[in-house]
Enzyme design. Structure first.
Site, mmCIF file in Angstrom:
data_model
loop_
_atom_site.group_PDB
_atom_site.id
_atom_site.type_symbol
_atom_site.label_atom_id
_atom_site.label_comp_id
_atom_site.label_asym_id
_atom_site.label_seq_id
_atom_site.Cartn_x
_atom_site.Cartn_y
_atom_site.Cartn_z
ATOM 1 N N SER A 141 -28.466 30.110 73.989
ATOM 2 C CA SER A 141 -29.239 28.971 74.499
ATOM 3 C C SER A 141 -28.670 28.438 75.819
ATOM 4 O O SER A 141 -28.096 27.369 75.864
ATOM 5 C CB SER A 141 -29.323 27.865 73.450
ATOM 6 O OG SER A 141 -28.068 27.616 72.831
ATOM 7 N N GLY A 161 -17.790 34.076 70.563
ATOM 8 C CA GLY A 161 -17.279 33.893 69.195
ATOM 9 C C GLY A 161 -18.180 33.021 68.344
ATOM 10 O O GLY A 161 -17.798 32.646 67.233
ATOM 11 N N HIS A 197 17.256 28.837 29.635
ATOM 12 C CA HIS A 197 17.114 27.391 29.693
ATOM 13 C C HIS A 197 17.398 26.947 31.121
ATOM 14 O O HIS A 197 16.732 26.120 31.685
ATOM 15 C CB HIS A 197 18.096 26.681 28.767
ATOM 16 C CG HIS A 197 18.601 27.528 27.644
ATOM 17 N ND1 HIS A 197 19.306 28.674 27.855
ATOM 18 C CD2 HIS A 197 18.463 27.397 26.309
ATOM 19 C CE1 HIS A 197 19.601 29.232 26.685
ATOM 20 N NE2 HIS A 197 19.087 28.475 25.731
ATOM 21 N N SER A 237 13.505 37.036 22.281
ATOM 22 C CA SER A 237 14.165 38.347 22.306
ATOM 23 C C SER A 237 13.842 39.133 21.045
ATOM 24 O O SER A 237 13.646 40.348 21.078
ATOM 25 C CB SER A 237 15.678 38.180 22.433
ATOM 26 O OG SER A 237 15.965 37.451 23.594
ATOM 27 N N MET A 293 6.417 31.608 11.652
ATOM 28 C CA MET A 293 5.435 31.121 10.678
ATOM 29 C C MET A 293 5.991 31.204 9.259
ATOM 30 O O MET A 293 5.587 30.434 8.374
ATOM 31 C CB MET A 293 4.131 31.924 10.789
ATOM 32 C CG MET A 293 3.282 31.610 12.015
ATOM 33 S SD MET A 293 2.742 29.884 12.113
ATOM 34 C CE MET A 293 1.595 29.789 10.739
ATOM 35 N N GLY A 337 -22.965 28.951 73.623
ATOM 36 C CA GLY A 337 -21.879 29.534 74.410
ATOM 37 C C GLY A 337 -22.287 30.905 74.894
ATOM 38 O O GLY A 337 -23.321 31.436 74.484
ATOM 39 N N SER A 388 -22.393 34.979 75.634
ATOM 40 C CA SER A 388 -22.366 36.154 74.771
ATOM 41 C C SER A 388 -20.911 36.551 74.545
ATOM 42 O O SER A 388 -20.122 36.536 75.483
ATOM 43 C CB SER A 388 -23.131 37.296 75.461
ATOM 44 O OG SER A 388 -23.068 38.456 74.658
#
Lengths: 303, 610
Positions: free
Chosen positions: B519, B450, B92, B18, B145, B445, B447
């Protein structure tokens, strides 16, 4: 030239607010936007209009009218509503006083500000609103710094600051049951300076009292109050003319003005950037009631 | 044009957080006189003889009364270079929940340690949470420090200690600054007391740290938030906040989950400003060409760069609710981008000990502030990216349906790979000499079944996983290698033969060849398999089994319509046969949530890589 994919902070704030408006429109049935004619609600309205362009606003606006308004602000409100074709609901504090639902404070320092909460909650109930946009910003006040963007209110309209929903990323949780509602704050991360910078950049029109003008004022409690027909003078108070402007606009009995010669948005931006007093510290008497004045009012259902 | 930097602070109050925030605000002249006066007044009332800057951030009555911080507070300050939003996430108690809440939108995390105490559990926790939440920049401020005699040795010791811990984390940018928040050393101004420190002050660092590049500008993602219609102008736009990548007018896009492709006709910024390039986190409205059915929860992306689509996902979650706990079998509402559906917790893989990073696999539940890894199954498929790749498309919340409360925050690690029922008969020989093992995945598959979508995604994931892979798309190859071939039976056979040979070469070279080809004839495909088997290379035939009606309904290129109208002759499925595989290695159907993942599972299970 390479494109730098960066947004300025105003563009970021705008994008965030637009996202919030769209989120509410997409997930609530009856949202309403609180519109008082004050600068924050004017900016909200500008952002909402941008969010749904080119379609009109998909929700009405609501003004909680204390009856102690600055004439310039009501005139401005009606003009904007007319120009934008908005549906305006007005909820009057006077109606609640007349019906005996609230008792008006008496005495010279009386203010209707706190009574607004009852009127607001009645308007929300009667309108069946499930989401209510408010222009509150987190930089305004320390209790508001704790506020969520989507703020859950129970069936009594109350805020429980110790039991707020965690709010992560831009995933807002608007879950509520019938009778409960969500307050939505699209301007949460904006500061007063951001609001003014945006008003200047977007050339957004405001009520004239936001800019320097001459008017009779009274010194009270370290603030300058406008000497209007709503203000009862205390012993020894002597109104005098000064060049002032308003930083916030609300109930005329508790909204102070500041001495200023800033006559346009650019000059106001410069003034706000240099000021070392917060907007509420300078001009809101209602925040001085106690350390936790705002928090207590918010718990009751105030914005 | 000042930029905005969002930072989250962490560290216990005793570490001086803070005071540090107060000092940042004060020394950058962002603290207002009435705020300071209020703090001085309140401090006096509490009998404190110095302004308690913690009162600046502890805004609630209960917080002031108890001297603890209950909830996240947001603070704002600005310098000429930048605007800052500080999510002050203290406490905390409830540390994890608050930290997660405040840090979810942060660009930078500021963790404080007390120079006398060194790196404590709290510092490690917060650093871990920052890393988990993907905050790219972390600053460790070694505070007080002055109380260790400005000791360079002490600072170096703490820095090394923390650096060792941070090596286990995913923090890209780590900085260390020795400060004294009380005296202002190295907060806004450089300290004269620590001449050995050569870095910048904290504020200077916050002003300079480069955050823009932390966004994902590669994977274009627009979750549709709201559909804007304006009948009078015949306007229909899809509004949303860009979650990744860059969109431009003219871009080819695909809308998920429907898979319909379109083109960006126009992009509008708020209020109707034309946008030439939309990037995150702009809030825009996109118009697409053609009549499409697009709604909230859909996602617009580029055809060759799609998010994961799936109902099974792995995620790290943090349980945020005081009441109840996360247990396997429970269901919640999940909010992810603009989509909402039901999620069931399938499995709790482990609970993570935030202090030791130990994984407790025997855990049965996650209680308040606990973090763990779970598998979720959602009722509808989600369109997602791993959180590490995109915070917007990789994050979610869980909402309890009875209370309406947000009970968990989640970060998606990736799709959960469902178990495969397909058994692989390994046949690989003689490939050990190469650095990587190649093979061919052959997608066949109709056309519009997917194939290409799956192939693109498979290639992307393989490459992302470090596997050399290359996509051989039937349509694309017809522009080059096979530009001389038509669609008659003989030319089709030749088309498949050539692609098969190219695939074999890739596989032999150690690359995963992903071939996507209609194919249609069984004999042609079988020949390609023989070629591979002779060469000792794995060949996976994947049948994308999408019914003709579905393909015809999709018809992205309008081919079926043309075939039905007689404009095209010999079109597979219409007036030319498709011969489905008799014993494919894998069959994918349209309801598979994540077909690419199924192929990857098959590859992994078959140990083809080894």
């Amino acid at each position: 030239m390479t494109t730098v994919y960066e947004l300025s902070h105003l563009e970021l704030l705008e994008a965030e607010s637009v996202h919030i408006f769209r989120e509410v429109a997409a997930t609530f049935e009856h949202p309403v936007l609180l519109f008082s004619g004050g600068k924050d609600s004017v900016v909200m309205l500008a952002l909402a209009a941008k969010a749904f362009w080119p379609a009109p606003l998909p929700f009405p606006v609501l003004h909680v009218d204390t009856g102690h308004n600055f004439d310039e602000v009501i005139e401005f409100r009606d003009r904007v509503v007319d120009r934008m074709g908005l549906r305006l609901h007005v909820a009057r504090v006077q109606d609640d006083i007349d019906a005996g639902r609230v008792t008006e404070d008496t005495g010279p320092r009386a203010s209707r500000n706190r009574l607004q909460t009852v009127t607001l909650l009645r308007a929300i109930r009667e309108g069946g609103f499930d989401a209510v946009f408010g222009g509150a910003r987190r930089d305004e006040e320390k209790a508001r710094a704790k506020e969520r963007v989507f703020s859950f209110r129970d069936e009594f309209g109350q805020w429980d600051p110790r039991n707020q929903r965690p709010e992560l990323w831009n995933l807002y949780n608007g879950r509520h049951r019938r009778g409960e509602h969500i307050r939505v704050f699209p301007l949460s991360n904006w500061t007063e300076l951001d609001i003014w910078s945006y008003i200047a950049a977007e050339r957004i029109e405001l009520p004239a009292i936001y800019y320097a003008h001459r008017r009779p004022v009274v010194q009270r409690d370290g603030m300058l109050l406008a000497h209007t027909r709503f203000l009862r003078l205390l012993d020894g108070e002597e109104p005098y003319e000064a060049t002032v402007r308003f930083r916030t606009v609300g109930d005329a009995t508790c909204t102070g003005c500041v001495e200023s010669t800033a006559a346009n948005p650019a000059e106001v931006v410069a003034e706000v950037a240099a000021t070392r007093v917060t907007e509420r510290g300078a001009t809101r008497a209602d925040d001085r009631i106690s350390e936790a004045g705002m928090e207590d009012r918010k718990k009751e259902g105030y914005f | 044009m000042p930029q905005l930097l969002r930072l989250a602070t962490a560290g216990s109050v005793d570490d001086g957080k803070s005071t540090l925030i107060g000092r940042l605000l004060f020394d950058s002249k962002s603290l207002f006189t009435d705020q300071l006066a209020a703090v001085e007044r309140a401090s006096r009332q509490r009998g404190e003889d110095y302004p308690n800057l913690a009162l600046l951030t502890d805004g609630l009555r209960a917080e002031r009364e108890q001297g603890i911080t209950i909830d996240v507070a947001y603070r704002y300050f600005a310098t000429p270079r930048r605007k800052f939003v500080i999510a002050d996430t203290p406490g905390h108690i409830q540390y994890t929940r608050n930290m997660v809440t405040g840090a979810s939108t942060a660009d930078l995390a500021l963790v404080l340690v007390d120079a006398r105490k060194g790196v404590l559990q709290q510092s490690r926790r917060h650093a871990f949470l920052a890393s988990l939440l993907g905050i790219p920049h972390l600053v460790l401020c070694v505070n007080k420090m002055d109380l260790v005699g400005w000791s360079r040795e002490r600072f170096d010791e703490i820095r090394e200690d923390f650096r060792r811990f941070a090596m286990k984390l995913d923090v890209t940018d780590l900085s260390f600054i020795p400060v004294s928040a009380l005296h202002g050393d190295n907060v806004v101004h450089r300290s004269a007391s620590m001449p050995w420190y050569e870095g910048t002050s904290l504020l200077h660092h916050l002003e300079e740290v480069h955050v823009a590049s932390d966004r994902n500008l590669i994977d274009a993602r627009l979750p549709v938030q709201y559909v804007i219609r304006q009948g009078g102008r015949d306007f229909r736009g899809y509004a949303g906040t860009v979650a990744g990548g860059v969109f431009k007018p003219g871009d080819e896009v695909v809308v998920l989950p429907s898979g319909l492709s379109s083109r960006v006709a126009a992009i509008w910024g708020p209020g109707g400003m034309p946008v030439t390039e939309a990037f995150p986190p702009q809030a825009v409205t996109v118009q697409l060409t053609g009549e499409l059915d697009v709604g909230r929860g859909d996602l617009i992306c580029r055809p060759a760069n799609r998010p994961h689509t799936g109902q099974d996902l792995d995620a790290m979650v943090c349980w945020l609710a005081e009441a109840g706990s996360l247990t396997p079998g429970a269901t919640y509402t999940i909010r992810h981008t603009t989509a909402e559906t039901t999620a069931a917790v399938q499995k709790l893989d482990y609970r993570l000990d935030v202090d030791t990073l130990h994984r407790d696999e025997t855990a049965k539940a996650l209680a308040l502030n606990e973090i763990g890894r779970v598998q979720l199954r959602t009722r509808k498929p989600l369109l997602f990216d791993p959180y590490r790749r995109n915070r917007a498309t990789g994050s979610f919340i869980l909402v309890d349906d009875t209370t309406g409360n947000t009970v968990a925050a989640g970060m998606i690690t990736g799709p959960a790979l469902p178990a495969s029922r397909v058994v692989w008969h390994a046949a690989a020989v003689g490939r050990e000499e190469r650095a990587t093992r190649g093979l061919t995945v052959w997608l066949t598959g109709l056309s519009a079944s997917g194939k290409s979508t799956i192939a693109v995604e498979l290639e992307r994931r393989l490459v992302a996983a470090g596997r050399p892979a290359y996509l051989l798309d039937g349509d694309n190859l017809r522009h080059g290698l096979n530009a001389d071939l038509g669609f008659g039976a003989a030319d089709r056979a030749e088309n498949v033969r050539r692609v098969g040979e190219v695939a074999r070469l890739f596989a032999d070279a150690g690359v995963v060849a992903v071939a996507s080809l209609i194919s249609p004839y069984r004999a042609d495909r079988d020949r390609v398999r023989e070629v591979h088997e002779r060469a000792g290379l794995p060949f996976l035939e994947v049948f994308v089994d999408t019914p003709l009606e579905v393909c015809e309904a999709r018809d992205p290129k309008g081919m079926y319509a043309k075939a039905r109208a007689g404009e095209i002759r010999g079109f597979t499925g219409v007036d030319d046969p498709y011969e489905a595989p008799v014993s494919p290695d894998l069959v994918l159907r349209p309801d598979d949530p994540d077909p690419a993942a199924r192929i990857l599972t098959l590859l992994n299970r078959s140990a083809l890589w080894e």
